[in-house]
Design a protein around this motif. Structure first.
Motif, PDB file in Angstrom:
ATOM      1  N   GLU A  20       0.829  -1.205   0.000  1.00 19.54           N
ATOM      2  CA  GLU A  20       0.000   0.000   0.000  1.00 19.54           C
ATOM      3  C   GLU A  20       0.865   1.257   0.000  1.00 19.54           C
ATOM      4  N   SER A  21       1.905   1.236   0.799  1.00 18.38           N
ATOM      5  CA  SER A  21       2.808   2.400   0.836  1.00 18.38           C
ATOM      6  C   SER A  21       3.513   2.587  -0.498  1.00 18.38           C
ATOM      7  N   ALA A  22       3.902   1.502  -1.121  1.00 18.08           N
ATOM      8  CA  ALA A  22       4.594   1.583  -2.405  1.00 18.08           C
ATOM      9  C   ALA A  22       3.684   2.148  -3.488  1.00 18.08           C
ATOM     10  N   LEU A  23       2.381   1.994  -3.350  1.00 15.59           N
ATOM     11  CA  LEU A  23       1.444   2.532  -4.333  1.00 15.59           C
ATOM     12  C   LEU A  23       0.991   3.959  -3.996  1.00 15.59           C
ATOM     13  N   VAL A  24       0.802   4.232  -2.742  1.00 13.76           N
ATOM     14  CA  VAL A  24       0.236   5.529  -2.337  1.00 13.76           C
ATOM     15  C   VAL A  24       1.278   6.642  -2.327  1.00 13.76           C
ATOM     16  N   ILE A  25       2.454   6.388  -1.830  1.00 15.89           N
ATOM     17  CA  ILE A  25       3.462   7.448  -1.686  1.00 15.89           C
ATOM     18  C   ILE A  25       3.857   8.056  -3.029  1.00 15.89           C
ATOM     19  N   PRO A  26       4.155   7.274  -4.067  1.00 22.90           N
ATOM     20  CA  PRO A  26       4.468   7.913  -5.360  1.00 22.90           C
ATOM     21  C   PRO A  26       3.292   8.713  -5.929  1.00 22.90           C
ATOM     22  N   ALA A  27       2.079   8.232  -5.726  1.00 22.00           N
ATOM     23  CA  ALA A  27       0.906   8.975  -6.209  1.00 22.00           C
ATOM     24  C   ALA A  27       0.784  10.311  -5.480  1.00 22.00           C
ATOM     25  N   LEU A  28       1.030  10.324  -4.187  1.00 14.94           N
ATOM     26  CA  LEU A  28       0.972  11.578  -3.423  1.00 14.94           C
ATOM     27  C   LEU A  28       2.078  12.541  -3.848  1.00 14.94           C
ATOM     28  N   VAL A  29       3.265  12.023  -4.089  1.00 15.27           N
ATOM     29  CA  VAL A  29       4.381  12.871  -4.528  1.00 15.27           C
ATOM     30  C   VAL A  29       4.075  13.466  -5.905  1.00 15.27           C
ATOM     31  N   LEU A  30       3.521  12.667  -6.802  1.00 17.84           N
ATOM     32  CA  LEU A  30       3.147  13.151  -8.128  1.00 17.84           C
ATOM     33  C   LEU A  30       2.065  14.221  -8.035  1.00 17.84           C
ATOM     34  N   PHE A  31       1.076  13.991  -7.201  1.00 21.31           N
ATOM     35  CA  PHE A  31       0.010  14.976  -7.000  1.00 21.31           C
ATOM     36  C   PHE A  31       0.565  16.273  -6.414  1.00 21.31           C
ATOM     37  N   LEU A  32       1.440  16.174  -5.440  1.00 14.46           N
ATOM     38  CA  LEU A  32       2.040  17.356  -4.837  1.00 14.46           C
ATOM     39  C   LEU A  32       2.878  18.127  -5.854  1.00 14.46           C
ATOM     40  N   GLY A  33       3.636  17.410  -6.684  1.00 14.59           N
ATOM     41  CA  GLY A  33       4.435  18.062  -7.726  1.00 14.59           C
ATOM     42  C   GLY A  33       3.562  18.807  -8.724  1.00 14.59           C
ATOM     43  N   ALA A  34       2.475  18.179  -9.153  1.00 15.39           N
ATOM     44  CA  ALA A  34       1.554  18.834 -10.096  1.00 15.39           C
ATOM     45  C   ALA A  34       0.905  20.053  -9.449  1.00 15.39           C
ATOM     46  N   LEU A  35       0.559  19.946  -8.187  1.00 16.15           N
ATOM     47  CA  LEU A  35      -0.038  21.069  -7.467  1.00 16.15           C
ATOM     48  C   LEU A  35       0.942  22.236  -7.366  1.00 16.15           C
ATOM     49  N   LEU A  36       2.201  21.954  -7.043  1.00 12.25           N
ATOM     50  CA  LEU A  36       3.205  23.013  -6.945  1.00 12.25           C
ATOM     51  C   LEU A  36       3.474  23.664  -8.298  1.00 12.25           C
TER      52      LEU A  36
END
Length: 120
Positions: A20-36
Motif C-alpha cells: 500500500e505504501s509503495a502505491l500511495v506514496i508515489p501517487a501523493l508525490v506526483l500529486f504534490l508536484g503537479a499542485l506546486l
C-alpha cells in the motif's frame, strides 16, 4: 447458560502495508508536484498580468518604448518577453513566458493589458 468466549486472532501482514505504501506514496508525490507546478504557473500568470498593466499605463502616459519595456520587465519574471503595440488611441502590452519556464506541466503563461493614450 454458558458463555462462550471466542478468541480473536489478530493477523498482522506487514507485506500489505508495504505494498500500500509503495502505491500511495508515489501517487501523493506526483500529486504534490503537479499542485506546486500549477501554483507556480498561477503566480507567474499574476506577475505577467501586473507587468502588462504597468507597461500599458506607462505607454498610455506617453513614455518612450524603452521606458515602457523597463517598467514591464521590472515586474515580469526574468525570462519573460514583452510586446508593445499601438492601434490608434489604444496601446497594447503583452508579457509572455515560454512554456518550458513554467515547469513540468508546460503551460504557456501570458498577460495582456490595453489602455487609452492620454491626451497631451
Amino acid at each position: 447458560m454458558s458463555s462462550c468466549r471466542r478468541s480473536r486472532t489478530r493477523r498482522s501482514d506487514p507485506g500489505a502495508v508495504t505494498v500500500e505504501s509503495a502505491l500511495v506514496i508515489p501517487a501523493l508525490v506526483l500529486f504534490l508536484g503537479a499542485l506546486l507546478c500549477g501554483l507556480g504557473a498561477f503566480a507567474t500568470q499574476s506577475l505577467c498580468q501586473d507587468a502588462a498593466r504597468a507597461g500599458a499605463r506607462a505607454a498610455a502616459r506617453g513614455e518612450p518604448a524603452d521606458e515602457v519595456l523597463r517598467v514591464a520587465r521590472d515586474i515580469a519574471p526574468g525570462h519573460a518577453r514583452v510586446e508593445i503595440g499601438r492601434d490608434g488611441s489604444l496601446v497594447r502590452v503583452g508579457v509572455s513566458v515560454p512554456s518550458w519556464a513554467t515547469g513540468v506541466l508546460g503551460l504557456a503563461v501570458e498577460g495582456w493589458a490595453v489602455a487609452h493614450v492620454e491626451p497631451d
